[in-house]
Design a protein around this motif. Structure first.
Motif, PDB file in Angstrom:
ATOM      1  N   MET A  58      14.406 -38.464  16.915  1.00  0.00           N
ATOM      2  CA  MET A  58      15.560 -37.622  16.085  1.00  0.00           C
ATOM      3  C   MET A  58      15.249 -38.079  14.639  1.00  0.00           C
ATOM      4  O   MET A  58      15.367 -36.915  13.780  1.00  0.00           O
ATOM      5  N   VAL A  59      15.311 -39.075  14.050  1.00  0.00           N
ATOM      6  CA  VAL A  59      14.932 -39.510  12.945  1.00  0.00           C
ATOM      7  C   VAL A  59      13.651 -39.007  12.176  1.00  0.00           C
ATOM      8  O   VAL A  59      13.808 -38.444  11.227  1.00  0.00           O
ATOM      9  N   GLU A  60      12.621 -39.360  12.974  1.00  0.00           N
ATOM     10  CA  GLU A  60      11.484 -38.916  12.548  1.00  0.00           C
ATOM     11  C   GLU A  60      11.626 -37.184  12.443  1.00  0.00           C
ATOM     12  O   GLU A  60      10.961 -36.768  11.119  1.00  0.00           O
ATOM     13  N   THR A  61      11.814 -36.657  13.247  1.00  0.00           N
ATOM     14  CA  THR A  61      12.005 -35.037  13.344  1.00  0.00           C
ATOM     15  C   THR A  61      12.556 -34.626  12.056  1.00  0.00           C
ATOM     16  O   THR A  61      12.337 -33.769  11.153  1.00  0.00           O
ATOM     17  N   LEU A  62      13.818 -35.275  11.685  1.00  0.00           N
ATOM     18  CA  LEU A  62      14.632 -34.694  10.787  1.00  0.00           C
ATOM     19  C   LEU A  62      13.972 -35.198   9.407  1.00  0.00           C
ATOM     20  O   LEU A  62      14.146 -34.356   8.366  1.00  0.00           O
ATOM     21  N   GLU A  63      13.567 -36.113   9.265  1.00  0.00           N
ATOM     22  CA  GLU A  63      12.736 -36.882   8.103  1.00  0.00           C
ATOM     23  C   GLU A  63      11.661 -35.720   7.630  1.00  0.00           C
ATOM     24  O   GLU A  63      11.467 -35.409   6.555  1.00  0.00           O
ATOM     25  N   VAL A  64      10.812 -35.442   8.523  1.00  0.00           N
ATOM     26  CA  VAL A  64       9.886 -34.410   8.482  1.00  0.00           C
ATOM     27  C   VAL A  64      10.181 -33.274   7.832  1.00  0.00           C
ATOM     28  O   VAL A  64       9.551 -32.682   6.821  1.00  0.00           O
ATOM     29  N   LEU A  65      11.378 -32.632   8.465  1.00  0.00           N
ATOM     30  CA  LEU A  65      11.747 -31.300   8.057  1.00  0.00           C
ATOM     31  C   LEU A  65      12.313 -31.325   6.839  1.00  0.00           C
ATOM     32  O   LEU A  65      12.220 -30.435   5.701  1.00  0.00           O
ATOM     33  N   THR A  66      13.107 -32.565   6.603  1.00  0.00           N
ATOM     34  CA  THR A  66      13.703 -32.610   5.124  1.00  0.00           C
ATOM     35  C   THR A  66      12.686 -32.841   4.019  1.00  0.00           C
ATOM     36  O   THR A  66      12.809 -32.234   2.883  1.00  0.00           O
ATOM     37  N   ARG A  67      11.582 -33.557   4.290  1.00  0.00           N
ATOM     38  CA  ARG A  67      10.325 -33.576   3.508  1.00  0.00           C
ATOM     39  C   ARG A  67       9.831 -32.507   3.073  1.00  0.00           C
ATOM     40  O   ARG A  67       9.334 -32.248   2.041  1.00  0.00           O
ATOM     41  N   GLN A  68       9.582 -31.569   4.149  1.00  0.00           N
ATOM     42  CA  GLN A  68       8.881 -30.124   3.922  1.00  0.00           C
ATOM     43  C   GLN A  68       9.774 -29.288   2.966  1.00  0.00           C
ATOM     44  O   GLN A  68       9.510 -28.254   2.779  1.00  0.00           O
ATOM     45  N   GLY A  69      11.062 -29.665   2.715  1.00  0.00           N
ATOM     46  CA  GLY A  69      11.927 -28.905   1.985  1.00  0.00           C
ATOM     47  C   GLY A  69      12.770 -27.741   2.532  1.00  0.00           C
ATOM     48  O   GLY A  69      13.344 -27.073   2.092  1.00  0.00           O
ATOM     49  N   HIS A  70      13.008 -28.008   3.987  1.00  0.00           N
ATOM     50  CA  HIS A  70      14.004 -27.017   4.688  1.00  0.00           C
ATOM     51  C   HIS A  70      15.122 -27.666   4.583  1.00  0.00           C
ATOM     52  O   HIS A  70      15.632 -28.716   4.494  1.00  0.00           O
ATOM     53  N   GLU A  71      16.087 -26.511   4.550  1.00  0.00           N
ATOM     54  CA  GLU A  71      17.684 -26.824   4.734  1.00  0.00           C
ATOM     55  C   GLU A  71      18.069 -27.084   6.123  1.00  0.00           C
ATOM     56  O   GLU A  71      17.784 -26.086   7.058  1.00  0.00           O
ATOM     57  N   LEU A  72      18.637 -27.843   6.334  1.00  0.00           N
ATOM     58  CA  LEU A  72      19.155 -28.496   7.716  1.00  0.00           C
ATOM     59  C   LEU A  72      20.530 -28.338   7.760  1.00  0.00           C
ATOM     60  O   LEU A  72      21.358 -28.632   7.121  1.00  0.00           O
TER      61      LEU A  72
END
Length: 257
Positions: free
Chosen positions: A117-131
């Motif tokens: 969970m944390v790793e997935t959200l971290e990766v997507l956030t670092r890539q600049g996507h809006e969650l």
């Protein structure tokens, strides 16, 4: 984010997508079945009969009233009433109260994240996507989970809690702010409440198919998707799918699989 990477709007379901949920209900239902078998032992009820009736009552109630917290314990009591009337066993207030307490205890369980969970959200956030977080249930219960998992760190104010989770509710969210639907995704474990409404809204989907899914979530996907739809078995697969989708068609994610 590189010049060739499109920023995606990624909407996450919470229960049984980011955090465990159904396994706690299964744990309580196992206890409920054992209690019922004890109370009705002289009448030769089976565990399957008890579970089948509870599922029938449970699903009917959610379809009617949405994800209300008292609905689950009431489904236990209604199942108890059904068999009591069927067999002619007296209904006892103490037993009703015990089942209400048992059912409500499902909301007191310690919250556990799904692997990655944390790793997935971290990766997507670092890539600049809006969650964006979109979850079904009552405000106080869902907010407690959000706070325990510190999910606001990733979703900030983009958190939506709805008692009824359907096409109308999703459309209201999509209409509340600017979403480029070609570059918007719904990630969830429920065909009924996550995937089918998202496909109807014209956004991309990633369906996380779980073993032993709650019967309410198991429905038939009748129409061929006109937007991207992927089926995976774990949350950890999500970032790669989105990255690959962007790299294949940098100007649009809209296509039929």
């Amino acid at each position: 984010m590189s010049a060739y990477t499109l920023r995606q709007h990624i909407i996450f379901d919470m229960d049984d997508t980011l955090i465990h949920c159904n396994k706690y209900f299964e744990m309580i239902l196992s206890r409920f079945t054992d209690i019922m078998l004890g109370w009705f032992q002289e009448y030769r009820l089976t565990g399957k009969e008890i579970r089948d009736k509870q599922i029938e009552i449970d699903v009917a109630g959610v379809l009617k009233s949405g994800f209300a917290s008292k609905h689950f314990p009431l489904s236990l009591i209604e199942t108890y009433h059904y068999f009591s009337r069927l067999i002619g066993r007296p209904i006892q207030l103490a037993e009703e109260n015990h089942l209400m307490e048992l059912g409500l205890s499902v909301y007191e369980q310690e919250i556990e994240p799904y692997p990655g969970m944390v790793e997935t959200l971290e990766v997507l956030t670092r890539q600049g996507h809006e969650l964006i977080l979109y979850t079904g249930g009552e405000q106080a219960i869902q907010q407690r989970k959000i706070e325990q998992m510190k999910l606001a760190a990733y979703f900030q104010e983009r958190i939506y809690i709805r008692q009824h989770k359907n096409q109308e509710a999703l459309e209201q969210i999509l209409s509340s702010r600017h979403f480029d639907r070609d570059n918007t995704w719904m990630i969830g474990n429920s065909l009924r409440t996550d995937i089918i409404p998202a496909l109807a809204a014209g956004i991309n989907t990633i369906y996380i198919k779980l073993p032993n899914e709650w019967v309410y979530n198991v429905v038939e996907l009748k129409n061929k998707p006109s937007t991207a739809m992927y089926t995976v078995s774990s949350l950890e697969e999500v970032p790669d799918i989105i990255a690959q989708s962007i790299s294949v068609k940098p100007n649009t994610n809209k296509r039929t699989l």
